[in-house]
Structure formats: structure tokens, C-alpha cells
Design a protein around this motif. Structure first.
Motif, PDB file in Angstrom:
ATOM      1  N   GLY A 291       0.789  -1.223   0.000  1.00 44.25           N
ATOM      2  CA  GLY A 291       0.000   0.000   0.000  1.00 44.25           C
ATOM      3  C   GLY A 291       0.822   1.275   0.000  1.00 44.25           C
ATOM      4  N   ILE A 292       2.145   1.155  -0.046  1.00 48.40           N
ATOM      5  CA  ILE A 292       3.003   2.336  -0.049  1.00 48.40           C
ATOM      6  C   ILE A 292       3.475   2.585  -1.473  1.00 48.40           C
ATOM      7  CG2 ILE A 292       5.172   3.316   0.770  1.00 48.40           C
ATOM      8  CD1 ILE A 292       4.799   1.649   3.306  1.00 48.40           C
ATOM      9  N   ASP A 293       3.072   3.699  -2.033  1.00 46.02           N
ATOM     10  CA  ASP A 293       3.409   3.994  -3.426  1.00 46.02           C
ATOM     11  C   ASP A 293       4.354   5.196  -3.469  1.00 46.02           C
ATOM     12  OD1 ASP A 293       3.546   4.131  -6.127  1.00 46.02           O
ATOM     13  OD2 ASP A 293       1.536   4.943  -6.429  1.00 46.02           O
ATOM     14  N   LYS A 294       5.647   4.922  -3.369  1.00 50.70           N
ATOM     15  CA  LYS A 294       6.655   5.980  -3.486  1.00 50.70           C
ATOM     16  C   LYS A 294       7.369   5.765  -4.810  1.00 50.70           C
ATOM     17  CE  LYS A 294      10.669   8.012  -1.133  1.00 50.70           C
ATOM     18  NZ  LYS A 294      10.258   9.415  -1.364  1.00 50.70           N
ATOM     19  N   PRO A 295       7.204   6.680  -5.757  1.00 48.84           N
ATOM     20  CA  PRO A 295       7.693   6.415  -7.113  1.00 48.84           C
ATOM     21  C   PRO A 295       9.199   6.514  -7.285  1.00 48.84           C
ATOM     22  CG  PRO A 295       6.707   8.590  -7.008  1.00 48.84           C
ATOM     23  CD  PRO A 295       6.445   7.937  -5.678  1.00 48.84           C
ATOM     24  N   ASP A 296       9.889   7.275  -6.401  1.00 47.81           N
ATOM     25  CA  ASP A 296      11.296   7.584  -6.663  1.00 47.81           C
ATOM     26  C   ASP A 296      12.275   6.752  -5.826  1.00 47.81           C
ATOM     27  OD1 ASP A 296      10.551   8.742  -4.297  1.00 47.81           O
ATOM     28  OD2 ASP A 296      11.693  10.585  -4.594  1.00 47.81           O
ATOM     29  N   VAL A 297      11.917   5.503  -5.529  1.00 48.16           N
ATOM     30  CA  VAL A 297      12.866   4.608  -4.848  1.00 48.16           C
ATOM     31  C   VAL A 297      13.936   4.216  -5.863  1.00 48.16           C
ATOM     32  CG1 VAL A 297      13.168   2.409  -3.652  1.00 48.16           C
ATOM     33  CG2 VAL A 297      11.060   3.734  -3.323  1.00 48.16           C
ATOM     34  N   ARG A 298      15.176   4.543  -5.566  1.00 45.72           N
ATOM     35  CA  ARG A 298      16.247   4.297  -6.536  1.00 45.72           C
ATOM     36  C   ARG A 298      16.857   2.911  -6.400  1.00 45.72           C
ATOM     37  NH1 ARG A 298      14.406   7.981  -8.774  1.00 45.72           N
ATOM     38  NH2 ARG A 298      13.861   6.133  -9.920  1.00 45.72           N
ATOM     39  N   ILE A 299      16.772   2.326  -5.195  1.00 46.10           N
ATOM     40  CA  ILE A 299      17.411   1.032  -5.029  1.00 46.10           C
ATOM     41  C   ILE A 299      16.700   0.204  -3.971  1.00 46.10           C
ATOM     42  CG2 ILE A 299      19.099   1.972  -3.377  1.00 46.10           C
ATOM     43  CD1 ILE A 299      21.091  -0.088  -4.673  1.00 46.10           C
ATOM     44  N   VAL A 300      16.514  -1.082  -4.279  1.00 43.90           N
ATOM     45  CA  VAL A 300      16.027  -2.069  -3.311  1.00 43.90           C
ATOM     46  C   VAL A 300      17.112  -3.125  -3.168  1.00 43.90           C
ATOM     47  CG1 VAL A 300      14.347  -3.889  -2.856  1.00 43.90           C
ATOM     48  CG2 VAL A 300      13.583  -1.702  -3.806  1.00 43.90           C
ATOM     49  N   VAL A 301      17.575  -3.321  -1.936  1.00 46.29           N
ATOM     50  CA  VAL A 301      18.629  -4.302  -1.670  1.00 46.29           C
ATOM     51  C   VAL A 301      18.058  -5.430  -0.826  1.00 46.29           C
ATOM     52  CG1 VAL A 301      20.905  -4.705  -0.660  1.00 46.29           C
ATOM     53  CG2 VAL A 301      20.386  -2.498  -1.730  1.00 46.29           C
ATOM     54  N   HIS A 302      18.298  -6.656  -1.245  1.00 48.76           N
ATOM     55  CA  HIS A 302      17.920  -7.820  -0.448  1.00 48.76           C
ATOM     56  C   HIS A 302      19.156  -8.384   0.253  1.00 48.76           C
ATOM     57  CE1 HIS A 302      14.068  -7.790  -2.603  1.00 48.76           C
ATOM     58  NE2 HIS A 302      13.626  -8.581  -1.638  1.00 48.76           N
ATOM     59  N   ILE A 303      19.197  -8.219   1.581  1.00 45.25           N
ATOM     60  CA  ILE A 303      20.240  -8.882   2.367  1.00 45.25           C
ATOM     61  C   ILE A 303      19.926 -10.370   2.467  1.00 45.25           C
ATOM     62  CG2 ILE A 303      21.346  -9.006   4.637  1.00 45.25           C
ATOM     63  CD1 ILE A 303      22.041  -6.440   3.249  1.00 45.25           C
ATOM     64  N   ASP A 304      18.635 -10.670   2.633  1.00 43.72           N
ATOM     65  CA  ASP A 304      18.149 -12.059   2.649  1.00 43.72           C
ATOM     66  C   ASP A 304      17.178 -12.230   1.493  1.00 43.72           C
ATOM     67  OD1 ASP A 304      19.453 -12.545   5.151  1.00 43.72           O
ATOM     68  OD2 ASP A 304      17.786 -11.555   6.168  1.00 43.72           O
ATOM     69  N   MET A 305      17.377 -13.289   0.721  1.00 47.74           N
ATOM     70  CA  MET A 305      16.444 -13.551  -0.372  1.00 47.74           C
ATOM     71  C   MET A 305      15.150 -14.138   0.169  1.00 47.74           C
ATOM     72  SD  MET A 305      17.362 -12.620  -3.392  1.00 47.74           S
ATOM     73  CE  MET A 305      16.602 -13.630  -4.668  1.00 47.74           C
ATOM     74  N   PRO A 306      13.999 -13.736  -0.409  1.00 54.53           N
ATOM     75  CA  PRO A 306      12.724 -14.349  -0.002  1.00 54.53           C
ATOM     76  C   PRO A 306      12.624 -15.776  -0.508  1.00 54.53           C
ATOM     77  CG  PRO A 306      12.382 -12.809  -1.795  1.00 54.53           C
ATOM     78  CD  PRO A 306      13.832 -12.706  -1.426  1.00 54.53           C
ATOM     79  N   GLY A 307      11.536 -16.436  -0.133  1.00 50.75           N
ATOM     80  CA  GLY A 307      11.396 -17.852  -0.446  1.00 50.75           C
ATOM     81  C   GLY A 307      10.823 -18.171  -1.802  1.00 50.75           C
ATOM     82  N   SER A 308      10.539 -17.159  -2.620  1.00 50.31           N
ATOM     83  CA  SER A 308      10.008 -17.427  -3.955  1.00 50.31           C
ATOM     84  C   SER A 308      10.336 -16.260  -4.864  1.00 50.31           C
ATOM     85  CB  SER A 308       8.483 -17.629  -3.902  1.00 50.31           C
ATOM     86  OG  SER A 308       7.833 -16.406  -3.615  1.00 50.31           O
ATOM     87  N   LEU A 309      10.358 -16.543  -6.167  1.00 47.41           N
ATOM     88  CA  LEU A 309      10.591 -15.473  -7.130  1.00 47.41           C
ATOM     89  C   LEU A 309       9.415 -14.504  -7.195  1.00 47.41           C
ATOM     90  CD1 LEU A 309      12.375 -17.336 -10.081  1.00 47.41           C
ATOM     91  CD2 LEU A 309      13.389 -15.856  -8.331  1.00 47.41           C
ATOM     92  N   GLU A 310       8.193 -14.975  -6.849  1.00 48.67           N
ATOM     93  CA  GLU A 310       7.054 -14.052  -6.788  1.00 48.67           C
ATOM     94  C   GLU A 310       7.314 -12.958  -5.755  1.00 48.67           C
ATOM     95  OE1 GLU A 310       4.740 -18.018  -7.545  1.00 48.67           O
ATOM     96  OE2 GLU A 310       6.695 -17.425  -6.781  1.00 48.67           O
ATOM     97  N   GLU A 311       7.719 -13.387  -4.554  1.00 52.94           N
ATOM     98  CA  GLU A 311       7.975 -12.416  -3.492  1.00 52.94           C
ATOM     99  C   GLU A 311       9.127 -11.487  -3.870  1.00 52.94           C
ATOM    100  OE1 GLU A 311       7.557 -14.295   0.729  1.00 52.94           O
ATOM    101  OE2 GLU A 311       8.058 -15.904  -0.663  1.00 52.94           O
ATOM    102  N   TYR A 312      10.182 -12.069  -4.442  1.00 50.28           N
ATOM    103  CA  TYR A 312      11.326 -11.251  -4.823  1.00 50.28           C
ATOM    104  C   TYR A 312      10.933 -10.203  -5.861  1.00 50.28           C
ATOM    105  CZ  TYR A 312      15.688  -9.617  -6.726  1.00 50.28           C
ATOM    106  OH  TYR A 312      16.696  -8.795  -7.153  1.00 50.28           O
ATOM    107  N   PHE A 313      10.199 -10.625  -6.874  1.00 56.57           N
ATOM    108  CA  PHE A 313       9.805  -9.725  -7.953  1.00 56.57           C
ATOM    109  C   PHE A 313       8.941  -8.588  -7.417  1.00 56.57           C
ATOM    110  CE2 PHE A 313       7.229  -8.470 -11.642  1.00 56.57           C
ATOM    111  CZ  PHE A 313       8.219  -8.305 -12.595  1.00 56.57           C
ATOM    112  N   GLN A 314       8.048  -8.919  -6.484  1.00 55.10           N
ATOM    113  CA  GLN A 314       7.154  -7.908  -5.913  1.00 55.10           C
ATOM    114  C   GLN A 314       7.944  -6.888  -5.097  1.00 55.10           C
ATOM    115  OE1 GLN A 314       4.075  -9.492  -3.292  1.00 55.10           O
ATOM    116  NE2 GLN A 314       2.587  -8.181  -4.298  1.00 55.10           N
ATOM    117  N   GLU A 315       8.868  -7.374  -4.267  1.00 62.56           N
ATOM    118  CA  GLU A 315       9.642  -6.476  -3.408  1.00 62.56           C
ATOM    119  C   GLU A 315      10.646  -5.664  -4.229  1.00 62.56           C
ATOM    120  OE1 GLU A 315      11.243  -9.033  -0.408  1.00 62.56           O
ATOM    121  OE2 GLU A 315       9.266  -9.484   0.430  1.00 62.56           O
ATOM    122  N   ALA A 316      11.343  -6.316  -5.137  1.00 63.49           N
ATOM    123  CA  ALA A 316      12.303  -5.613  -5.990  1.00 63.49           C
ATOM    124  C   ALA A 316      11.607  -4.564  -6.845  1.00 63.49           C
ATOM    125  CB  ALA A 316      13.044  -6.606  -6.877  1.00 63.49           C
ATOM    126  N   GLY A 317      10.366  -4.856  -7.235  1.00 63.76           N
ATOM    127  CA  GLY A 317       9.617  -3.964  -8.110  1.00 63.76           C
ATOM    128  C   GLY A 317       9.175  -2.674  -7.464  1.00 63.76           C
TER     129      GLY A 317
END
Length: 648
Positions: A291-317
């Protein structure tokens, strides 16, 4: 209809135009079509049902598992003068009854409800009297056993479809879904006709990176130093959010941490500081971002990978929604596979441990065998740990499995708002005499919250305290006294997680954890984890291509900005340059069988020297390509490859 849609959009939300796909989904729903909308997080999913519901008669029912988001959306709608309410686990029976009656008689437009509440006898009894216009299923991937977040309670949604008139369309929404999940959602929700509207998952501006490192903190600091702008750092452990945020603060960065265990006011404060740029970096669990829509996030870093590519894609996106260059970086160590596999073993304690925890719960709450159905209790996981010597990880995951098996509901969100409802009408209230503080509090409530005589409203005691000049404690005591005097019904916010016992306590030897809940889900979890490991370790294929292929979408060219595309081969050219030339070369050779090298050097898509370099590299490294007598051709299956070459 177009004018009505745009007029409604501007009147209530202040926008003059829709985002891509929003209007298409709205038109399909208004035409009465069952629709599955695939939109990335932050793509404006809520407007795809809120706008059409405001243009027709009737109530829009929204099924969602995200209680915090549910409350935020209801508050947001009410602030726009739209009548909305919500029903979820942890509310009192009287409260739920009042909310549902309002949906029948109160001309409400939106009812947000948790999936666990839709199959109660009370809801099913009241539903036929509601004039429902749209049934919305948010996070609809939860209905699919092939999805990464399957919830058995979602399967009951089909039951209410049978109660509603056939003319009521279903709008299912999700940010990510594989082809199997897309089919499963439509089947489980009894779609009359398959209908999927999706926005391409291609993000031309987002560079996916995997960095192999044994020192993730040094790598993180180096990345933050090199990439300016707002950042999210994801970890899988609440304790680590605080430790990493403090480490970044010591390094001179503006950073804070976020997880589900924080108080609501603290969450809002930290979200707002991050959104307005006061705080540059938020270190968070996966509780952050919905529910948080901040358009100007320049970088998302995963220290720990999530358990699925769905979760990763959503968070990285969550990076680069303003379509400017942004980065999604996964920091991985050489033993990442072992770490991920250990996480699976933690998430699935053995069945004997799960049943022992179930038995301990009954003893902890002093519930006799054969009793306890519908009982709701506050739950301190720390106190339970001390009493029965289980680890917090074991307890948390056992409760999730017991929930999936249908024995209980576990609401770990401890920070629900306080709620009040006036028992007296406005005229009676004005005739009553109160002390000065109580009178000031009532006046602030009447000015700050709407619909409070007809429905429960979420309130914030700290806001009331600030506006009256009283202390938080004095406001609390005054509200309690007003409640005891039957002027209001005041339900203070819950500061602890809750457990709801769905059925009577069973004898231990009769507790059954079905294969569909344990073994089958474990197998699917292991498969998804394997796909994450393969993504991490893949050094040959464009990362955007890997992710899109996972979701059933094909990209014909490399992204040219991920770490794999930018990695240089022994030829000195980047992977994307070699792949671009190879694709064109194979296309030419499939048509013409063999072509002189000097002709190819002029016709292939790179500069002449790069074309020659790439051709030499492919001849030496691709067993399907051969060079002989100045001509390049494909090797037949019966012909040995001729490696020697002297291109000039």
C-alpha cells in the motif's frame, strides 16, 4: 460512461486520468465480466474497484487478508466522504453485527472483510440482504495451492459466489502470478469465462543485480555510497532490521527500521519520514511496502532472499516506479542455498512438535477438550516460550500450519486502532452535561471522525490528546468513563497478537495435519526455493528474461542492464552484445545456411570490429557454429566441429 468514470475519479481522488490498465479493468467489470487483473504493487489496484463501485448502486465487498491495509483503505475512503466499513478477526460479535447491519441498511459502498469472516454463519445469513454490486478478491494468488502464499480460508470464497446473484461480477487482483496460478485463480473463483487483463512485467528502467559476497554489510555500504536516492533494504528477521539500521546510522546514513511488531503510530511516523525524504533508507521485513506507493525509490537491496521469485519480484519492483533508472540488488553469499534450505526446515517443524504446541496452547489458555470454539485470546509468544520451552520460530510456524489446518486463526498484527461508536444520538448528546475534559474530547471526536453515530470509527488517542491539550492517559481514562456511562462504546486498541480458536479443542491423538497442508506445501516450497537458488547462481541468462519467463512472459531481447548482461566475456565484449549478435546470426544462418564471414561482419548489428570479435568468440565457444574457408555455417549433427579460425 467514460464521463462518469472520469468525473468520479476526479471528484473523489483528484486525478484527471487513469494509469495504464486501470480503465480497461474497470470497463470489463462494469460490463459484468469476471476479471483477473494482474497489476504490479503500486500500480493502483484499489481504484479498479473503488471507481466502478462509486458509479453503480450497491455494495462492493472486498476480501483481503491484509488487516492493516484494510483499515488504511477504509480510513482513506471515509476521509473522502465515502461510506466504508470493515470486518476482521478480533472484533467483538456486537461490533461485527453492527457493521454487517450497516451494509444492509446504511447505504454503505464498501465492506472490507477478511477471508476467515466470510464463511461464518452470521455473514452468510446477512449476505443475501445486501445489495452487492462487485465482489473483489485482493491478493487472489492466496486461493491457489500453486501460489506462494496459499490460504485455505480463500477457498471458501466460492461459497459466497453461490449465495450472490449470478449478475455480480468477481474482480480478482494480484501483483504476481505464474501461468498455473492464473488458471487456478479463475477455476477456484468459479469464473463464468476466463478473462485476464495484465500489465507487462517488463521494467526497462530496473536493473536486476546479484552480488556474490561474504561480507554483505560492506557490500551494502558500498552500494549505498555509489547509488544516490531513496532505498529499501529487505531482511527476513525483525532483530536484523534494527541492527542494520543502527549500523548504517553509525556510518553516517539517514536510516530507520520497520517490521510488523512496531506500534501503529511508530509505523506511520517511520513510513512518513521515509516517504517525504527525511529518512533516506528503511531497513525492513516484508511487512513494509504494502500500500506504499513511493515512485522515486532508486534502489532495493535484499540482504536475505525471499522464499520465492514471486515475493522477490514484488519487493524488488518497488524500485523505480517513476520509470527512471533504478536497481534491485540481491546480496548473496556462497552458502546462500544452505541458508534458504534451513529457513524451510524452520518453517516446517515436524508434526509431533506442531501437535505438542497445539496441546500446550489448550493448557496455556485453560481450555478443556471439547470446548473453546470461537474463543478469542490475546497471545504473548514470549510468555508462551517461557512457559513451555519452545522456540519463538517453532511457535510462529506451528501456529501458521495449525491455521492452515483449520484449528485456529493467528492474527499477529498487535496494533489495531481503538474504535468507538456513540450509543446516544446527536440531539441526546447535546443535552447531556459533561466535565470540561470529556466535553473537549467529544467535540474533538465529532470534528475529526465521520459516521460515528452509525458505525464504529477508528480513533487515535494521541491525536485527541494533542488537540485537547490533555495527556494520552487522561484521554484514555475519560473515554473509559464515557463508555461505562453508555455514552459511547469504546474498544481500546489491542497491543498483542490474538488467537481465535475456530473449533473446539481436540484430543491430541485426533489432531490431523493433512498432507495438503504439510507435505504438499513443503514440496512446493522446496520447488520455489530451488528456483530462487537457480536465479542466484545463473551467470549466463539475462535476469529480466529469467523473471519474465517464470511468469509466462517472453522477452525477445536482453535487458542490457542486469549484472549478467553487463558481464564481459573472454572476448572483451559484454554478454548482451554477444547474445544480440548470436540471435541475429542464428536467424541469418537458419535462412541462408552459410554466409561469408566478411559479409556477416558488415551486416550483423554491432560495429564491424565488434562483429568480428563476437564471431571469433562464438566459433570458439559455440558448438553449433563452424568456420571453414571464410564461410560461417551451422554444424550438422553428423559433422565434427571445425574450431580453427583466422578471421580478419
Amino acid at each position: 460512461m467514460a464521463d462518469i468514470l472520469y468525473d468520479t475519479l476526479e471528484k473523489y481522488w483528484g486525478y484527471k486520468s487513469f494509469r495504464p490498465l486501470q480503465e480497461d479493468i474497470i470497463r470489463f467489470v462494469l460490463a459484468g465480466n469476471d476479471t483477473l487483473g494482474l497489476m504490479p504493487t503500486g500500480g493502483g489496484k484499489s481504484l479498479t474497484f473503488q471507481v466502478p463501485a462509486m458509479t453503480v448502486e450497491g455494495l462492493c465487498i472486498v476480501v483481503t487478508p491484509l488487516i492493516a491495509l484494510m483499515k488504511d483503505q477504509v480510513d482513506n475512503l471515509r476521509s473522502r466522504g465515502i461510506k466504508a466499513t470493515t470486518v476482521y478477526s478480533g472484533m467483538t460479535g456486537d461490533e461485527i453485527n453492527k457493521h454487517l447491519d450497516n451494509c444492509i441498511y446504511g447505504d454503505y459502498k464498501f465492506l472490507y472483510i477478511s477471508p476467515e469472516r466470510i464463511h461464518t454463519e452470521l455473514f452468510k445469513r446477512k449476505l443475501p440482504a445486501m445489495n452487492v454490486c462487485i465482489l473483489v478478491v485482493d491478493e487472489s494468488h492466496c486461493i491457489s495451492q500453486w501460489g506462494y502464499d496459499f490460504r485455505p480460508s480463500y477457498l471458501r470464497i466460492a461459497e459466497i459466489r453461490k449465495i450472490l446473484p449470478e449478475s455480480v461480477p468477481v474482480l480478482a487482483l494480484t501483483a504476481t502470478a505464474t501461468p498455473d496460478v492464473i488458471d487456478d485463480i479463475q477455476e477456484k473463483l468459479l469464473f463464468r469465462k476466463k478473462n485476464v487483463l495484465r500489465k507487462s512485467f517488463v521494467r526497462d528502467n530496473l536493473a536486476y543485480m546479484v552480488r556474490m559476497t561474504e561480507n554483505k554489510m560492506d557490500a551494502l555500504i558500498n552500494i549505498l555510497r555509489r547509488v544516490a536516492g531513496t532505498a529499501i533494504v529487505y531482511v527476513r528477521n525483525r532483530k536484523n532490521t534494527q541492527e542494520i539500521a543502527q549500523m548504517l546510522q553509525r556510518e553516517g546514513y539517514s536510516a530507520d527500521f520497520f517490521h510488523a511488531g512496531l506500534q501503529r503510530e511508530e509505523k506511520i511516523r517511520r513510513q512518513d519520514a521515509w516517504k517525504n525524504g527525511t529518512c533516506r533508507i528503511i531497513v525492513a521485513t516484508n511487512a513494509f511496502g504494502m500500500g506504499i506507493d513511493k515512485p522515486d525509490v532508486r534502489i532495493v537491496v535484499h540482504i536475505d532472499m525471499p522464499g520465492s521469485l514471486e515475493e522477490y519480484f514484488q519487493e524488488a519492483g518497488r524500485a523505480g516506479r517513476d520509470e527512471k533508472k533504478s536497481y534491485a540488488v540481491a546480496l548473496c553469499s556462497s552458502n546462500e542455498s544452505s541458508i534458504l534450505n534451513k529457513r524451510i526446515s524452520n518453517e516446517y517443524p515436524d508434526k509431533k512438535t506442531i501437535i505438542r504446541i497445539y496441546e500446550a496452547l489448550g493448557n496455556y489458555f485453560q481450555i478443556a477438550v471439547g470446548f473453546g470454539a470461537s474463543l478469542t485470546r490475546d497471545f504473548s509468544i514470549q510468555d508462551f516460550c517461557r512457559s513451555f520451552k519452545f522456540s519463538a520460530v517453532q511457535i510462529h510456524n506451528a501456529l501458521k500450519i495449525l491455521e492452515s489446518a483449520g484449528y485456529l486463526e493467528y492474527d499477529e498484527e498487535p496494533d489495531s486502532n481503538s474504535r468507538i461508536l456513540f450509543f446516544v444520538n446527536r440531539d441526546e448528546l447535546y443535552r447531556m452535561k459533561f466535565d470540561k475534559l470529556s466535553d473537549d474530547i467529544i467535540q474533538v471526536i465529532l470534528r475529526s471522525y465521520t459516521g460515528i453515530f452509525a458505525d464504529y470509527a477508528f480513533i487515535d488517542e494521541s491525536v485527541i490528546a494533542a488537540r485537547t491539550g490533555a495527556s494520552h492517559d487522561d484521554v484514555y481514562k475519560a473515554l473509559v468513563m464515557l463508555s461505562k456511562s453508555h455514552v459511547i462504546n469504546y474498544i481500546p486498541r489491542r497491543k498483542m497478537p490474538q488467537i481465535v480458536f475456530v473449533r473446539n479443542r481436540e484430543e491430541t491423538n485426533r489432531v490431523v495435519i493433512p498432507r495438503s497442508v504439510y507435505e504438499e506445501r513443503l514440496e512446493r516450497k522446496q520447488k520455489r526455493m530451488k528456483e530462487v537458488v537457480e536465479y542466484i547462481n545463473d551467470q549466463k541468462h539475462c535476469r529480466t528474461k529469467i523473471l519474465l519467463r517464470y511468469f509466462g512472459e517472453k522477452l525477445n531481447k536482453d535487458c542490457r542492464i542486469c549484472d549478467v548482461c553487463l558481464r564481459k566475456t573472454h572476448s572483451g565484449l559484454k554478454n548482451w552484445e554477444i547474445n544480440t549478435l548470436k540471435n541475429k546470426l542464428m536467424q541469418e544462418l537458419n535462412e541462408k545456411k552459410s554466409i561469408p564471414a566478411n559479409v556477416l561482419a558488415m551486416e550483423l548489428p554491432l560495429e564491424k570490429e565488434k562483429n568480428l570479435t563476437a564471431l571469433r568468440y562464438l566459433i570458439d565457444n559455440d558448438e553449433n557454429i563452424q568456420y571453414k574457408n571464410g564461410v560461417i555455417s551451422l554444424v550438422s549433427f553428423t559433422e565434427a566441429k571445425h574450431i580453427g579460425c583466422n578471421l580478419s
